[in-house]
Design a protein around this motif. Structure first.
Motif, PDB file in Angstrom:
ATOM      1  N   ARG A   1       0.657  -1.405   0.445  1.00 11.31           N
ATOM      2  CA  ARG A   1       0.087   0.014  -0.094  1.00 11.31           C
ATOM      3  C   ARG A   1       0.774   1.228  -0.279  1.00 11.31           C
ATOM      4  O   ARG A   1       1.537   1.229   0.871  1.00 11.31           O
ATOM      5  CB  ARG A   1      -1.216   0.333   1.243  1.00 11.31           C
TER       6      ARG A   1
ATOM      7  N   GLU B   1      -0.579  -0.374  -4.699  1.00  8.35           N
ATOM      8  CA  GLU B   1      -1.783  -0.099  -4.299  1.00  8.35           C
ATOM      9  C   GLU B   1      -1.791   1.187  -4.421  1.00  8.35           C
ATOM     10  O   GLU B   1      -0.925   1.511  -2.745  1.00  8.35           O
ATOM     11  CB  GLU B   1      -2.762  -1.388  -3.433  1.00  8.35           C
TER      12      GLU B   1
ATOM     13  N   ALA C   1      -3.220   4.234  -2.870  1.00  6.02           N
ATOM     14  CA  ALA C   1      -4.018   3.765  -1.829  1.00  6.02           C
ATOM     15  C   ALA C   1      -4.811   5.335  -0.570  1.00  6.02           C
ATOM     16  O   ALA C   1      -5.798   5.546  -0.586  1.00  6.02           O
ATOM     17  CB  ALA C   1      -3.369   2.903  -0.383  1.00  6.02           C
TER      18      ALA C   1
ATOM     19  N   ASP D   1      -0.937   0.919   7.946  1.00  6.02           N
ATOM     20  CA  ASP D   1      -1.602   0.414   7.120  1.00  6.02           C
ATOM     21  C   ASP D   1      -0.418   1.111   5.388  1.00  6.02           C
ATOM     22  O   ASP D   1      -0.539   0.023   4.334  1.00  6.02           O
ATOM     23  CB  ASP D   1      -2.625   0.319   6.113  1.00  6.02           C
ATOM     24  N   ILE D   2       0.440   1.949   5.486  1.00  4.16           N
ATOM     25  CA  ILE D   2       0.715   2.453   4.621  1.00  4.16           C
ATOM     26  C   ILE D   2       2.724   1.950   4.857  1.00  4.16           C
ATOM     27  O   ILE D   2       3.093   2.869   5.455  1.00  4.16           O
ATOM     28  CB  ILE D   2       1.306   4.502   4.460  1.00  4.16           C
TER      29      ILE D   2
END
Length: 340
Positions: A3, A28, A30, A60-61
């Motif tokens: 991400r 991704e 994000a 989450d990054i």
């Protein structure tokens, strides 16, 4: 899936980082940190719109791409690395050698991927030049000239006209041109720089000419914002012949015009822009250009993160380039050739 988040949604974020990340398998897109929420939602409805601090703090990054005004690169990169993020920084990597060395050391200490976005290694014209030089057809190279000219007499947005913000042509296009020269020839023995502000009202350099000395060989890198009829992008002269090439790689222009990276013709130069090889005996030959593909940079970033593969552009390469740009500025100020 890795991400990724992009900080900044100006030219760099909209034309390069966001579409490239979005197009690469294993990455991704994000989140994007910007005040231009409507533009993000129109282009990438699945990406969250956030702030730089929130993006960096998001657990989450894993990857942060920084495409913001030059003088913010160091602070944002430092914060992202301290938060455990892998980082890509648009050029210039930093505004000083000391800053560049500091974030490189921090990335090494944390075991994180850190790379300057020197995407011009994947230009169609530069890939063609590398292929031709590797072939040896030109023989020993005695004079290598690279020009990157524009006609932009009007002043740009305020930060791009501020020397305090690290703006100017030298730190705008110089990192790419120096990076290409170092890839081909390594570090020079000496450097001579010439800088000027030629636009009316300009406070930053908008012209530069840098000569790198390699024994008998000279590598000349020059750029101006006041040229209506651009000089050759590359002029390479060896003992066996010369190669002259006009025109810029088409990827940026296509993306700025709303084109898609997925277009089958993306990165392919028009035949009219192909370069000409002239041999010492006078024979001439058109050299078809390689296909340019900036996706290769982010594909390699994904492999570096997921598989511990080599970083596509090591941070140390950007540090070396900044050292030369700093010497070129000092040379221009003192009016003399400086030993590297």
């Amino acid at each position: 899936m890795i991400r990724a988040g992009v900080i900044g949604f100006g030219l760099g974020g909209t034309v390069f980082h966001a579409p490239l990340i979005d197009a690469v398998d294993g990455l991704e897109l994000a989140a994007i940190a910007t005040s231009r929420s409507d533009a993000v939602r129109a282009a990438y409805p699945r990406a969250a719109v956030t702030t730089p601090a929130a993006l960096i703090a998001d657990p989450d990054i894993a990857l942060v791409a920084i495409s913001t005004p030059n003088d913010t690169h160091f602070a944002l990169a430092t914060a992202a690395l301290e938060a455990g993020k892998h980082v890509v920084i648009d050029k210039p990597f930093a505004t000083s050698v000391a800053e560049a060395e500091a974030i490189t050391a921090l990335a090494d200490l944390r075991g994180l991927v850190l790379a300057p976005f020197h995407n011009r290694r994947w230009d169609s014209d530069f890939l063609t030049v590398r292929r031709l030089l590797d072939s040896g057809r030109l023989g020993e190279i005695l004079l290598f000239e690279a020009h990157w000219d524009r006609l932009r007499p009007d002043l740009a947005q305020p930060w791009k006209e501020s020397p305090e913000a690290g703006a100017g042509q030298l730190l705008d296009l110089g990192p790419h041109m120096i990076d290409q020269a170092l890839l081909l020839f390594g570090m020079p023995e000496a450097v001579r720089g010439d800088l000027a502000s030629q636009r009316v009202g300009s406070r930053v350099d908008d012209y530069f000419d840098i000569t790198l000395h390699y024994g008998e060989r000279r590598v000349v890198l020059s750029s101006s914002r006041m040229v209506a009829a651009p000089r050759p992008r590359f002029g390479i002269h060896g003992r066996n012949g010369s190669f002259v090439k006009y025109g810029l790689d088409p990827q940026e222009a296509a993306l700025r015009a709303g084109g898609s990276i997925g277009d089958p013709a993306h990165g392919i130069e028009a035949p009219a822009d192909h370069g000409t090889l002239t041999m010492a005996d006078g024979t001439r030959e058109t050299i078809p250009s390689e296909r340019g593909d900036y996706r290769q940079f982010y594909a390699a970033i994904a492999r570096a993160i997921a598989e511990d593969a080599p970083v596509p552009v090591p941070a140390e390469d950007a540090v070396a380039g900044l050292r030369l740009l700093t010497l070129a500025r000092q040379s221009a100020h003192e009016g003399r050739v400086l030993t590297v």
